[in-house]
Design a protein around this motif. Sequence first.
Motif, mmCIF file in Angstrom:
data_model
loop_
_atom_site.group_PDB
_atom_site.id
_atom_site.type_symbol
_atom_site.label_atom_id
_atom_site.label_comp_id
_atom_site.label_asym_id
_atom_site.label_seq_id
_atom_site.Cartn_x
_atom_site.Cartn_y
_atom_site.Cartn_z
ATOM 1 N N VAL B 2 0.850 -1.183 0.000
ATOM 2 C CA VAL B 2 0.000 0.000 0.000
ATOM 3 C C VAL B 2 0.894 1.244 0.000
ATOM 4 C CG1 VAL B 2 -1.789 1.277 1.228
ATOM 5 C CG2 VAL B 2 -1.792 -1.229 1.274
ATOM 6 N N SER B 26 -2.935 3.869 -2.160
ATOM 7 C CA SER B 26 -3.026 3.267 -3.489
ATOM 8 C C SER B 26 -4.104 2.181 -3.554
ATOM 9 C CB SER B 26 -1.671 2.677 -3.884
ATOM 10 O OG SER B 26 -1.277 1.673 -2.955
ATOM 11 N N GLN B 27 -4.535 1.705 -2.400
ATOM 12 C CA GLN B 27 -5.651 0.771 -2.311
ATOM 13 C C GLN B 27 -6.314 0.977 -0.960
ATOM 14 O OE1 GLN B 27 -3.998 -3.481 -1.303
ATOM 15 N NE2 GLN B 27 -2.479 -2.485 -2.614
ATOM 16 N N SER B 28 -7.500 0.463 -0.813
ATOM 17 C CA SER B 28 -8.253 0.692 0.413
ATOM 18 C C SER B 28 -7.482 0.201 1.639
ATOM 19 C CB SER B 28 -9.602 -0.012 0.332
ATOM 20 O OG SER B 28 -10.391 0.310 1.445
ATOM 21 N N THR B 70 -9.559 5.082 0.912
ATOM 22 C CA THR B 70 -8.269 5.509 0.369
ATOM 23 C C THR B 70 -7.926 6.971 0.653
ATOM 24 O OG1 THR B 70 -9.270 6.077 -1.754
ATOM 25 C CG2 THR B 70 -8.396 3.837 -1.531
#
Lengths: 119, 108
Positions: B2, B26-28, B70
């Motif tokens: 991440v 960049s991602q949850s 995010t």
Amino acid sequence: DVQLVESGGTLVQPGGSLRLSCAASGFTFSGYWMSWVRQAPGKGLEWVANIKQDGSDTYYVDSVKGRFTISRDNAKNSLYLQMNSLGAEDTAVYYCARVPGSLSYYDYWGQGTLVTVSS
Amino acid sequence: EVVLTHSPATLSLSPGERATLSCRASQSVRNNYLAWYQQNPGQAPRLLIYGASSRATGIPDRFSGSGSGTDFTLTISRLEPEDFAVYYCHQYGTSPFTFGQGTRLEIK
């Protein structure tokens, strides 16, 4: 008060080894995960390794796997980081930090110890 | 991994003003396991916020955290002189646990 005091940082040659220590006080050391986090000069923070309360589980960032070993001695309230095959990229201030849970933030930090890898 | 991205990289404000610092993942971030730390020169980081919005012990209520998924924000409602420092976000939901590159909050 919670106190974490690191020691062992020094100048070491590339390819060399070093062992860092962190003395903990003011809390029940054996009840917490612990961690090492490093910061290269002028750079941001990087998680290095975590260790479970009884030492049975350890986790590492990929860049140190196979070279660094995190360990602890609950009888001595101490955390350690054995660092082998050191390279210039390992030059940093190394902090030990208390981790309140297995997946957790760092609620207390030591003052850090500087490791410099250079010939 | 991440990746956490701070914006802005540097923020110039005056004491008494409101500061809004952003951290984008960049991602949850799993379970919104997102923390904020303050670091002054030559000192260790200090925990401000964990779980995206919970203030750590002893942190003044002018510091607040918000966000989910995010996008996360650290807000300092009225800047005090001691608040000018570097701020890092940190995700601890997914290994490897990662930090952003930091936002430097400087006096204008």
